[in-house]
Design an enzyme around this catalytic site. Structure first.
Site, short mmCIF file in Angstrom:
data_model
loop_
_atom_site.label_atom_id
_atom_site.label_comp_id
_atom_site.label_asym_id
_atom_site.label_seq_id
_atom_site.Cartn_x
_atom_site.Cartn_y
_atom_site.Cartn_z
N PRO A 2 0.84 -1.20 0.00
CA PRO A 2 0.00 0.00 0.00
C PRO A 2 0.88 1.25 0.00
O PRO A 2 1.86 1.32 0.72
CB PRO A 2 -0.79 -0.09 1.30
CG PRO A 2 -0.48 -1.40 1.92
CD PRO A 2 0.68 -2.00 1.21
N GLU A 3 0.51 2.24 -0.80
CA GLU A 3 1.27 3.49 -0.81
C GLU A 3 0.52 4.51 0.06
O GLU A 3 -0.52 4.19 0.64
CB GLU A 3 1.48 3.94 -2.27
CG GLU A 3 2.22 2.81 -3.04
CD GLU A 3 2.83 3.20 -4.38
OE1 GLU A 3 3.15 4.37 -4.59
OE2 GLU A 3 3.03 2.29 -5.21
N LYS A 52 3.84 5.67 4.86
CA LYS A 52 3.24 4.34 4.91
C LYS A 52 3.01 3.85 6.33
O LYS A 52 2.76 2.67 6.55
CB LYS A 52 4.14 3.36 4.15
CG LYS A 52 4.32 3.73 2.68
CD LYS A 52 5.27 2.79 2.01
CE LYS A 52 5.52 3.22 0.57
NZ LYS A 52 6.48 2.33 -0.08
N ARG A 283 13.19 -3.86 -6.49
CA ARG A 283 11.83 -3.47 -6.91
C ARG A 283 11.87 -3.14 -8.39
O ARG A 283 12.85 -2.67 -8.92
CB ARG A 283 11.36 -2.23 -6.13
CG ARG A 283 11.35 -2.38 -4.61
CD ARG A 283 10.36 -3.41 -4.10
NE ARG A 283 8.99 -3.14 -4.50
CZ ARG A 283 8.17 -2.32 -3.85
NH1 ARG A 283 8.57 -1.66 -2.78
NH2 ARG A 283 6.93 -2.13 -4.26
#
Ligand SMILES: [Zn+2]
Length: 295
Positions: A2-3, A52, A283
């Site tokens: 989740p951002e 976050k 990533r």
């Protein structure tokens, strides 16, 4: 993962459903027993998100939650307990419930399913937290130490405005990093709340190559990047999902939501070059070599 927009929605929902109300806190899984014992029977004052991270304030104690890759809150309750069913990693939706209440007038929750780290319960509903990477109670000093290490959060600016001090902090943080801007944006000490999707989409929108050294970005570029991320994160909060293609920009791909994120190997909607992808620090990084030239 989740951002930042998801965490801000989560904080709003917790404020709406729990703030000012005495709650019961348990740890069905057992891994948060001591923390739950400290928080139960009290009333949370307010929840806030910083990037976050979620912080729920109860007097001097602060409940810190980091959802990480797999964490999510799920919410259940009666009709008066409304909002998103889940916030965080995608989960299957459970069935609507026909509520039962105990003698004290509190809704009787379903038996915990799976590894529920924390359950918070008020008379008309409850929320279950599963799979967080962090769930602990902080003292004010610990809270101060945690938040001091976080970069500015674009969602901490007043509605519709740019806070010059936060924008300047972002610019100074970029100027001090000896990594590429693509790597710097993922560093929560540079800017809080940006993840893989906002990184890719903001750099694309500003025509900045992820390989440009963070320290050499021009002041106008970092100001534009801050403004872009601010706008994109605000849209994310408003819409509940990340959608950087605005209406009319999808070009016959009605389901499409992003310019470059997960569109590697296909032509860029803006310039026709093939969108690229590679790993950067574990990533996936997406960019258009036509729109995002290295100067
Ligand atoms: Zn392009």
């Amino acid at each position: 993962m989740p951002e930042g927009h998801t965490l801000h929605r989560l904080a709003s929902q917790i404020n709406r459903l729990f703030a000012g109300r005495t709650w019961r806190v348990t740890s069905p899984q057992g891994r948060f027993d001591a923390g739950a014992a400290r928080l139960t029977g009290r009333a949370p004052e307010r929840a806030e998100a910083h990037g976050k991270q979620l912080f729920v304030h109860l007097g001097p104690d602060i409940w810190q939650v980091h959802l990480g890759l797999y964490g999510a809150f799920s919410f259940r309750g009666d009709e008066s307990f409304s909002g998103a069913d889940t916030l965080g990693a995608p989960r299957t939706k459970t069935q609507t419930l026909s509520p039962e209440y105990d003698e004290a007038g509190w809704i009787v929750p379903e038996a915990p399913a799976g590894a529920v780290r924390a359950r918070v319960h008020v008379p008309n509903g409850w929320a279950d937290l599963r799979g967080p990477s962090k769930c602990q109670v902080l003292s004010p000093m610990q809270y101060e130490a945690v938040t001091r290490r976080l970069g500015p959060d674009p969602l901490h600016q007043p509605d519709g405005q740019i806070d010059a001090a936060l924008a300047a902090q972002f610019q100074q943080n970029l100027a001090r990093r000896r990594v590429s801007v693509g790597a710097a944006l993922m560093d929560q000490a540079v800017i809080a709340g940006v993840g893989n999707i906002y990184r890719a989409e903001s750099l694309f929108a500003e025509g900045i190559s992820p390989d440009v050294a963070s320290a050499v970005l021009a002041e106008e570029q970092s100001a534009a990047l801050w403004a872009r991320l601010t706008a994109q994160l605000r849209d994310g909060v408003a819409e509940g999902r990340i959608r950087t293609l605005r209406p009319g920009e999808e070009r016959r791909q009605p389901q499409r939501r992003h310019w470059v994120y997960q569109h590697q190997g296909t032509p860029c909607l803006r310039c026709g070059e093939i969108i690229r992808m590679r790993e950067l620090q574990g990533r996936r990084l997406y960019w258009c070599p036509g729109c995002q030239l290295v100067p």
